[in-house]
Scaffold this active site. Structure first.
Site, PDB file in Angstrom:
ATOM      1  N   PHE A  56       0.857  -1.175   0.000  1.00  0.00           N
ATOM      2  CA  PHE A  56       0.000   0.000   0.000  1.00  0.00           C
ATOM      3  C   PHE A  56       0.895   1.227   0.000  1.00  0.00           C
ATOM      4  O   PHE A  56       1.616   1.492   0.963  1.00  0.00           O
ATOM      5  CB  PHE A  56      -0.933   0.052   1.205  1.00  0.00           C
ATOM      6  CG  PHE A  56      -1.842   1.257   1.146  1.00  0.00           C
ATOM      7  CD1 PHE A  56      -3.009   1.222   0.396  1.00  0.00           C
ATOM      8  CD2 PHE A  56      -1.507   2.428   1.789  1.00  0.00           C
ATOM      9  CE1 PHE A  56      -3.825   2.340   0.313  1.00  0.00           C
ATOM     10  CE2 PHE A  56      -2.315   3.551   1.711  1.00  0.00           C
ATOM     11  CZ  PHE A  56      -3.477   3.508   0.966  1.00  0.00           C
ATOM     12  N   ASP A 112       9.498   3.112   1.652  1.00  0.00           N
ATOM     13  CA  ASP A 112       8.303   3.893   1.980  1.00  0.00           C
ATOM     14  C   ASP A 112       8.111   3.818   3.489  1.00  0.00           C
ATOM     15  O   ASP A 112       7.561   2.862   4.019  1.00  0.00           O
ATOM     16  CB  ASP A 112       7.090   3.321   1.245  1.00  0.00           C
ATOM     17  CG  ASP A 112       5.807   4.097   1.533  1.00  0.00           C
ATOM     18  OD1 ASP A 112       5.772   4.853   2.525  1.00  0.00           O
ATOM     19  OD2 ASP A 112       4.820   3.926   0.790  1.00  0.00           O
ATOM     20  N   LYS A 125       2.883  11.724   6.567  1.00  0.00           N
ATOM     21  CA  LYS A 125       2.038  11.558   7.744  1.00  0.00           C
ATOM     22  C   LYS A 125       2.570  12.336   8.944  1.00  0.00           C
ATOM     23  O   LYS A 125       2.354  13.523   9.064  1.00  0.00           O
ATOM     24  CB  LYS A 125       1.814  10.083   8.035  1.00  0.00           C
ATOM     25  CG  LYS A 125       1.009   9.383   6.931  1.00  0.00           C
ATOM     26  CD  LYS A 125       0.504   8.045   7.366  1.00  0.00           C
ATOM     27  CE  LYS A 125      -0.225   7.324   6.224  1.00  0.00           C
ATOM     28  NZ  LYS A 125      -1.429   8.010   5.743  1.00  0.00           N
TER      29      LYS A 125
END
Length: 410
Positions: free
Chosen positions: A148, A233, A262
């Site tokens: 993801f 990531d 984030k």
């Protein structure tokens, strides 16, 4: 009293307005947040909930963190946006601080995590063309099954999630997906036109999947040997979530490119970044990539504050120590409705016995008890509280979880 019992016109009206005017790309719990502090969220009814999601790790340092909010207020009174058409007094200090934290030379500031991933893919392809000599249009990038990285067109082009792909084709070519955790499969998939391997050090949306201990070190060796960029990531796994600044640190691996987001924005603004050395990020020239809001003064000031917090190491220590407590408490429920517990630090994926109901149903039951979690893949619950949580709050949350699965037991 259940959530349904407590619903008043304020909650009903807010949810109805969302349902009427907000695109239905999420299926939220019936909780309408109005304020938050630390690990606690208060809804429009005045009910308080212990947040065990932390906005998918965007609120690592707690809701309304005093240090971050103070930095935001200072910058709001000075300058918020000039685009990259001019310099600002906040951008350079932020990028220097973040580069130092990562042990790299340069930073490409962006906004969302998906934008950081897209930017990293572009950089890898440009590096492949300019440095490795891959012919135009021939570059390929290796990714992991069940990854993801976001939901933009290029990213869903190599997603295994059919709900993210159905009806959205045609897709972007140039990607090869191999099993997560299988370094041999990566090595086999590499050819002379491979420019990068993109991987989550720990897969988040897949259910907090931790790879074998030799996986990342072997990827590092394979990428170095074949002159291929290793892209990590760390958008969810990074910035103290797992007990280290980066999840890669658990295995002593340094990627060629970090993708961050984030928590980098402190739970206040969207802020993401591609971080690499000059021989990689230096391939970009003026006009080849950009973002009006990327690196804006407000985000940069907040980002500098976040980097300063991380440099002190306190949140990494909290996550490591309290993570052991969280995982111990959750593992004590194995055999009592819990099948498995995975993760590192204050990040846990909990597989539940499907006889108890769906993950969504258990999330609703937990919300009724004042604990907010999120399900994934039908039968996995994710626990990722802000790193300011205490051991006592962890105990209370797990006690509520234990009561929920006991009540739902077959």
């Amino acid at each position: 009293m259940t959530i349904a019992d407590a619903v008043t016109s304020a909650t009903a009206e807010a949810i109805a307005l969302d349902n009427a005017y907000v695109a239905h790309n999420y299926s939220p719990l019936p909780v309408v947040a109005t304020s938050a502090s630390g690990v606690w969220i208060t809804d429009v009814e005045g009910r308080r909930y212990l947040d065990c999601l932390a906005a998918y790790s965007a609120v690592n340092f707690g809701h309304h963190n005093d240090e971050i909010i103070a930095a935001a207020h200072r910058q709001l009174d000075a300058l918020t946006l000039v685009s990259r058409a001019f310099h600002s007094d906040q951008l350079g200090p932020f990028c220097a601080a973040l580069a130092g934290l990562c042990g790299k030379d340069m930073v490409l500031p962006m906004n969302s995590g998906a934008e950081a991933v897209e930017s990293g893919l572009k950089v890898a392809r440009k590096w492949g063309a300019d440095v490795k000599g891959v012919p135009e249009g021939m570059a390929n990038i290796i990714v992991a099954d069940n990854n993801f990285h976001g939901r933009t067109i290029s990213i869903i082009s190599f997603s295994s999630d059919q709900s993210a792909r159905g009806g959205f084709g045609p897709f972007t070519p140039g990607f090869r997906s191999v099993p997560f955790g299988d370094a041999d499969a990566v090595a086999t998939a590499i050819d002379e036109h491979t420019v990068a391997v993109l991987v989550e050090p720990i897969q988040g949306e897949a259910g907090i999947i931790v790879p074998p201990d030799d996986y990342l070190p072997r990827l590092r060796e394979v990428c170095t040997r074949h002159n291929v960029l290793l892209i990590a990531d760390e958008i969810q796994s990074g910035l103290a979530r797992t007990g280290h600044t980066f999840a890669c640190d658990h295995w002593g691996v340094v990627p060629d490119i970090y993708l961050l987001g984030k928590a980098l924005g402190g739970g206040v603004v969207p802020l993401s970044a591609v971080v690499a050395n000059r021989d990689v990020l230096g391939v970009l020239n003026p006009g080849e990539h950009g973002s009006t809001f990327g690196g804006n003064p407000l985000a940069a000031a907040i980002g500098t504050t976040v980097v300063g917090i991380l440099a002190r190491g306190e949140y990494q220590s909290r996550s490591a120590e309290l993570g052991l407590h969280l995982h111990s408490r959750l593992r004590s429920l194995i055999g009592r409705g819990v099948l498995a517990v995975r993760g590192m630090g204050l990040w846990a994926g909990v597989d539940i016995d499907t006889r108890l109901g769906t993950g969504k149903n258990l999330s609703l039951a937990l919300a009724e008890r004042g604990v907010l979690v999120k399900d994934t893949h039908g039968s996995t619950l994710r626990f990722a509280p802000p790193l300011v949580i205490t051991a006592e709050e962890i105990d209370w949350a797990v006690d509520q979880f234990a009561s929920v699965i006991a009540e739902a037991g077959p």
